[in-house]
Scaffold this motif. Structure first.
Motif, PDB file in Angstrom:
ATOM      1  N   ILE A 223     -89.464  43.817 -60.630  1.00 40.13           N
ATOM      2  CA  ILE A 223     -89.338  43.082 -59.416  1.00 40.13           C
ATOM      3  C   ILE A 223     -89.590  41.635 -59.617  1.00 40.13           C
ATOM      4  CG2 ILE A 223     -92.031  42.890 -58.803  1.00 40.13           C
ATOM      5  CD1 ILE A 223     -90.825  43.248 -55.728  1.00 40.13           C
ATOM      6  N   THR A 224     -90.225  41.378 -60.627  1.00 40.43           N
ATOM      7  CA  THR A 224     -90.415  40.029 -61.464  1.00 40.43           C
ATOM      8  C   THR A 224     -89.126  39.368 -61.881  1.00 40.43           C
ATOM      9  OG1 THR A 224     -92.720  40.108 -61.699  1.00 40.43           O
ATOM     10  CG2 THR A 224     -91.628  38.310 -62.892  1.00 40.43           C
ATOM     11  N   ILE A 225     -88.498  40.238 -62.732  1.00 39.81           N
ATOM     12  CA  ILE A 225     -87.071  39.916 -63.274  1.00 39.81           C
ATOM     13  C   ILE A 225     -86.007  39.785 -62.101  1.00 39.81           C
ATOM     14  CG2 ILE A 225     -85.427  40.598 -64.680  1.00 39.81           C
ATOM     15  CD1 ILE A 225     -87.471  41.999 -66.601  1.00 39.81           C
ATOM     16  N   ILE A 226     -86.044  40.832 -61.275  1.00 33.44           N
ATOM     17  CA  ILE A 226     -84.977  40.800 -60.261  1.00 33.44           C
ATOM     18  C   ILE A 226     -85.408  39.322 -59.387  1.00 33.44           C
ATOM     19  CG2 ILE A 226     -84.295  41.995 -57.989  1.00 33.44           C
ATOM     20  CD1 ILE A 226     -85.013  44.479 -59.579  1.00 33.44           C
ATOM     21  N   THR A 227     -86.496  39.015 -59.127  1.00 37.34           N
ATOM     22  CA  THR A 227     -86.738  38.095 -58.274  1.00 37.34           C
ATOM     23  C   THR A 227     -86.285  36.763 -58.991  1.00 37.34           C
ATOM     24  OG1 THR A 227     -88.622  39.267 -57.151  1.00 37.34           O
ATOM     25  CG2 THR A 227     -88.402  36.634 -56.874  1.00 37.34           C
ATOM     26  N   VAL A 228     -86.734  36.432 -60.193  1.00 32.84           N
ATOM     27  CA  VAL A 228     -86.284  35.320 -60.855  1.00 32.84           C
ATOM     28  C   VAL A 228     -84.777  35.039 -60.895  1.00 32.84           C
ATOM     29  CG1 VAL A 228     -86.393  34.427 -63.142  1.00 32.84           C
ATOM     30  CG2 VAL A 228     -88.348  35.307 -62.227  1.00 32.84           C
ATOM     31  N   CYS A 229     -84.160  36.314 -61.100  1.00 29.93           N
ATOM     32  CA  CYS A 229     -82.626  36.359 -60.987  1.00 29.93           C
ATOM     33  C   CYS A 229     -81.889  35.832 -60.000  1.00 29.93           C
ATOM     34  CB  CYS A 229     -82.137  37.721 -61.449  1.00 29.93           C
ATOM     35  SG  CYS A 229     -82.274  38.410 -63.117  1.00 29.93           S
ATOM     36  N   TYR A 230     -82.376  36.299 -58.726  1.00 28.14           N
ATOM     37  CA  TYR A 230     -81.837  36.031 -57.458  1.00 28.14           C
ATOM     38  C   TYR A 230     -82.275  34.453 -57.048  1.00 28.14           C
ATOM     39  CZ  TYR A 230     -79.305  40.204 -56.723  1.00 28.14           C
ATOM     40  OH  TYR A 230     -78.404  41.243 -56.871  1.00 28.14           O
ATOM     41  N   MET A 231     -83.405  34.042 -57.481  1.00 27.94           N
ATOM     42  CA  MET A 231     -83.802  32.662 -57.381  1.00 27.94           C
ATOM     43  C   MET A 231     -82.731  31.742 -57.984  1.00 27.94           C
ATOM     44  SD  MET A 231     -87.801  32.809 -57.466  1.00 27.94           S
ATOM     45  CE  MET A 231     -88.004  31.014 -57.360  1.00 27.94           C
ATOM     46  N   ILE A 232     -82.429  32.254 -59.231  1.00 27.87           N
ATOM     47  CA  ILE A 232     -81.493  31.389 -59.950  1.00 27.87           C
ATOM     48  C   ILE A 232     -80.110  31.241 -59.220  1.00 27.87           C
ATOM     49  CG2 ILE A 232     -80.258  31.126 -62.330  1.00 27.87           C
ATOM     50  CD1 ILE A 232     -82.776  32.363 -63.540  1.00 27.87           C
ATOM     51  N   ILE A 233     -79.656  32.428 -58.842  1.00 32.16           N
ATOM     52  CA  ILE A 233     -78.346  32.776 -58.100  1.00 32.16           C
ATOM     53  C   ILE A 233     -78.322  32.052 -57.009  1.00 32.16           C
ATOM     54  CG2 ILE A 233     -76.939  34.233 -56.880  1.00 32.16           C
ATOM     55  CD1 ILE A 233     -77.716  36.556 -58.893  1.00 32.16           C
ATOM     56  N   VAL A 234     -79.250  31.906 -56.058  1.00 27.88           N
ATOM     57  CA  VAL A 234     -79.303  31.075 -54.749  1.00 27.88           C
ATOM     58  C   VAL A 234     -79.240  29.905 -54.928  1.00 27.88           C
ATOM     59  CG1 VAL A 234     -80.787  30.653 -52.655  1.00 27.88           C
ATOM     60  CG2 VAL A 234     -80.535  33.169 -53.400  1.00 27.88           C
ATOM     61  N   PHE A 235     -80.139  29.407 -56.054  1.00 23.64           N
ATOM     62  CA  PHE A 235     -80.010  27.840 -56.392  1.00 23.64           C
ATOM     63  C   PHE A 235     -78.644  27.401 -56.948  1.00 23.64           C
ATOM     64  CE2 PHE A 235     -80.354  24.591 -59.728  1.00 23.64           C
ATOM     65  CZ  PHE A 235     -81.156  23.653 -58.913  1.00 23.64           C
ATOM     66  N   LYS A 236     -78.072  28.257 -57.828  1.00 22.09           N
ATOM     67  CA  LYS A 236     -76.768  27.756 -58.339  1.00 22.09           C
ATOM     68  C   LYS A 236     -75.703  27.955 -57.237  1.00 22.09           C
ATOM     69  CE  LYS A 236     -74.132  27.261 -61.883  1.00 22.09           C
ATOM     70  NZ  LYS A 236     -74.139  26.343 -63.045  1.00 22.09           N
ATOM     71  N   LEU A 237     -75.653  28.865 -56.354  1.00 23.00           N
ATOM     72  CA  LEU A 237     -74.727  28.952 -55.322  1.00 23.00           C
ATOM     73  C   LEU A 237     -74.713  27.715 -54.140  1.00 23.00           C
ATOM     74  CD1 LEU A 237     -74.373  32.888 -54.770  1.00 23.00           C
ATOM     75  CD2 LEU A 237     -72.815  31.282 -56.206  1.00 23.00           C
ATOM     76  N   LYS A 238     -76.038  27.760 -53.977  1.00 23.77           N
ATOM     77  CA  LYS A 238     -76.311  26.410 -52.987  1.00 23.77           C
ATOM     78  C   LYS A 238     -75.845  24.979 -53.494  1.00 23.77           C
ATOM     79  CE  LYS A 238     -79.662  28.374 -49.671  1.00 23.77           C
ATOM     80  NZ  LYS A 238     -81.088  28.426 -49.306  1.00 23.77           N
ATOM     81  N   ARG A 239     -76.088  24.824 -54.812  1.00 20.54           N
ATOM     82  CA  ARG A 239     -76.045  23.753 -55.407  1.00 20.54           C
ATOM     83  C   ARG A 239     -74.330  23.567 -55.412  1.00 20.54           C
ATOM     84  NH1 ARG A 239     -77.625  22.358 -61.417  1.00 20.54           N
ATOM     85  NH2 ARG A 239     -76.117  23.665 -61.747  1.00 20.54           N
ATOM     86  N   ASN A 240     -73.774  24.556 -55.699  1.00 27.08           N
ATOM     87  CA  ASN A 240     -72.342  24.495 -56.123  1.00 27.08           C
ATOM     88  C   ASN A 240     -71.359  24.666 -55.011  1.00 27.08           C
ATOM     89  OD1 ASN A 240     -72.730  23.200 -58.703  1.00 27.08           O
ATOM     90  ND2 ASN A 240     -73.045  25.304 -59.563  1.00 27.08           N
ATOM     91  N   ARG A 241     -71.913  25.668 -54.076  1.00 28.61           N
ATOM     92  CA  ARG A 241     -71.132  26.063 -52.957  1.00 28.61           C
ATOM     93  C   ARG A 241     -69.999  26.847 -53.490  1.00 28.61           C
ATOM     94  NH1 ARG A 241     -70.817  20.812 -48.715  1.00 28.61           N
ATOM     95  NH2 ARG A 241     -73.114  20.594 -48.766  1.00 28.61           N
ATOM     96  N   LEU A 242     -70.282  27.946 -54.314  1.00 26.48           N
ATOM     97  CA  LEU A 242     -69.125  28.668 -55.159  1.00 26.48           C
ATOM     98  C   LEU A 242     -68.754  29.849 -54.574  1.00 26.48           C
ATOM     99  CD1 LEU A 242     -70.474  28.359 -58.742  1.00 26.48           C
ATOM    100  CD2 LEU A 242     -68.552  27.145 -57.766  1.00 26.48           C
ATOM    101  N   ALA A 243     -69.687  30.659 -53.829  1.00 25.05           N
ATOM    102  CA  ALA A 243     -69.259  31.925 -53.146  1.00 25.05           C
ATOM    103  C   ALA A 243     -68.527  31.743 -51.996  1.00 25.05           C
ATOM    104  CB  ALA A 243     -70.485  32.841 -53.180  1.00 25.05           C
ATOM    105  N   LYS A 244     -67.233  32.449 -51.960  1.00 25.11           N
ATOM    106  CA  LYS A 244     -66.369  32.473 -50.550  1.00 25.11           C
ATOM    107  C   LYS A 244     -67.160  33.686 -49.967  1.00 25.11           C
ATOM    108  CE  LYS A 244     -62.168  30.520 -52.324  1.00 25.11           C
ATOM    109  NZ  LYS A 244     -60.851  30.691 -52.637  1.00 25.11           N
ATOM    110  N   SER A 245     -67.300  34.863 -50.607  1.00 20.72           N
ATOM    111  CA  SER A 245     -67.969  36.050 -49.704  1.00 20.72           C
ATOM    112  C   SER A 245     -69.404  36.256 -50.317  1.00 20.72           C
ATOM    113  CB  SER A 245     -66.864  37.165 -50.158  1.00 20.72           C
ATOM    114  OG  SER A 245     -67.392  38.457 -49.669  1.00 20.72           O
ATOM    115  N   LYS A 246     -70.049  36.602 -49.310  1.00 18.49           N
ATOM    116  CA  LYS A 246     -71.507  36.904 -49.570  1.00 18.49           C
ATOM    117  C   LYS A 246     -71.722  38.528 -49.321  1.00 18.49           C
ATOM    118  CE  LYS A 246     -73.317  32.549 -47.744  1.00 18.49           C
ATOM    119  NZ  LYS A 246     -74.003  31.826 -46.725  1.00 18.49           N
ATOM    120  N   LYS A 247     -70.864  39.022 -48.789  1.00 21.26           N
ATOM    121  CA  LYS A 247     -70.782  40.568 -48.749  1.00 21.26           C
ATOM    122  C   LYS A 247     -71.460  41.183 -50.049  1.00 21.26           C
ATOM    123  CE  LYS A 247     -67.677  43.147 -49.820  1.00 21.26           C
ATOM    124  NZ  LYS A 247     -66.504  43.822 -49.960  1.00 21.26           N
ATOM    125  N   PRO A 248     -71.051  41.109 -51.260  1.00 21.05           N
ATOM    126  CA  PRO A 248     -71.573  41.668 -52.240  1.00 21.05           C
ATOM    127  C   PRO A 248     -73.058  41.280 -52.405  1.00 21.05           C
ATOM    128  CG  PRO A 248     -69.297  40.876 -52.859  1.00 21.05           C
ATOM    129  CD  PRO A 248     -69.661  40.428 -51.765  1.00 21.05           C
TER     130      PRO A 248
END
Length: 356
Positions: A223-248
């Motif tokens: 759960i620690t590894i998973i949480t860190v991964c998704y914190m990085i993902i959220v930060f990256k996507l919000k900063r760059n506004r990259l993902a067109k679809s949030k479904k997956p």
């Protein structure tokens, strides 16, 4: 042969405090509550078995026969196989619980039943951790992922996850045992590997080691590894506004959250069980059956989430099959990230050419 009534001798997975207690049933004030917990467990097991076999069987069929081979499909297929394998053995738990914890299937099936529960835990959490790392790499290093993220590599990683899950589940094959208590045959963890009371301290150390290792490797570290991964993902996507679809992204997050909600009570109670002398026996007598039933319920949740999280859920004319295919289809996030990364590289090259 009657066994010692000490509850600590049978402390471990699945109802030991329910069956082994120095207080008679008539004198035990929690008898009614335990009976309610047992009936509730039977209901949850039965629903989980039905939905798990049908839902995961359908997911396996769709991915195998209706979808092209993709990395996303490989992750979901392995999750479904882990849940389906466990679901088809749930009738053993249903029978055991319905018969007031009387095990009629022999010592070998007692070992196998617990082994499959732990295999479902470890294989699922390892696959979820793998998916999270895969998503993180795809977002942070999209060009590298485009060149190295292949279905062959995904299959090899899944094989590794399964082998690791098998190894971590192996204590069940060693310590699970059956014995007769008050006319019932119970399936329990015999960490002493004997009936000799002189071996009890060693058994308690083994018990503590198994539960602590399971808590760390099957819960806290993932759960620690998973949480860190998704914190990085959220930060990256919000900063760059990259993902067109949030479904997956939403589907994977829902699967992970559901997994840990279902398994958290199980891990907490079994961690407390290592200090059973400091916690009321009633907590384990009532809590362990319910927590175990809740943990098993996770095996039927993923297909339900695929249907309800699909983009076409609000279109009631769309069939369940279409919703499943929609939810299991390859994510757009990775391709979008890659395309933008290549666009940026091309743009930089053009600017450099003009300057030169």
């Amino acid at each position: 042969m009657e066994t010692d009534n000490s509850s600590s001798e049978y402390s471990g997975d699945d109802y030991y405090y329910t069956e082994v207690t120095p207080v008679s049933v008539k004198q035990d004030p929690s008898y009614d509550a335990r009976d309610i917990a047992r009936i509730l467990s039977v209901v949850v097991y039965s629903l989980t078995c039905l939905l798990g076999i049908l839902g995961n069987g359908l997911v396996i069929a769709i991915i195998t026969f209706k979808m092209k081979k993709s990395i996303n499909a490989i992750w979901f297929l392995n999750l479904a196989v882990a849940d389906f394998l466990f679901s088809i053995f749930l009738p053993l738990n249903i029978t055991y619980t319905a018969m007031n914890y009387h095990w009629v299937f022999g010592a070998a099936m007692c070992k196998l039943n617990s082994f499959l529960l732990n295999l479902n835990l470890y294989s699922s959490v390892l696959l979820l951790m793998t998916i999270s790392l895969d998503r993180c790499v795809s977002v942070v290093l999209p060009v590298w992922a485009q060149n190295h993220r292949t279905t062959t590599l995904a299959c090899l990683i899944c094989v590794f996850d399964w082998m690791l899950g098998l190894a971590m589940s192996s204590p069940s094959l060693v310590f699970r045992d059956t014995t007769t208590h008050q006319g019932n045959v119970i399936c329990f963890s015999n960490y002493s590997l004997s009936r000799n009371k002189s071996d009890h301290p060693l058994g308690m150390k083994r018990h503590q080691t198994v539960n602590i290792v399971r808590f760390l490797t099957g819960f806290l570290i993932p759960i620690t590894i998973i949480t860190v991964c998704y914190m990085i993902i959220v930060f990256k996507l919000k900063r760059n506004r990259l993902a067109k679809s949030k479904k997956p992204f939403k589907i994977i997050v829902a699967i992970i959250v559901t997994f840990f909600l279902c398994w958290t009570p199980y891990h907490v109670l079994h961690l407390l069980e290592t200090k059973h002398d400091q916690v009321s026996h009633v907590v384990f007598m009532i809590g362990i059956p319910i927590a175990t039933a809740l943990a098993t319920a996770n095996s039927c949740m993923n297909p339900i989430l695929y249907v309800f999280m699909g983009q076409d859920f609000k279109k009631f004319k769309v069939t369940v099959l279409s919703r499943l295919v929609n939810a299991l289809s390859e994510d757009i996030t990775h391709s979008t990230l890659t395309q933008r990364s290549f666009s940026k590289m091309s743009s930089m090259t053009e600017k450099e050419t003009i300057v030169l």
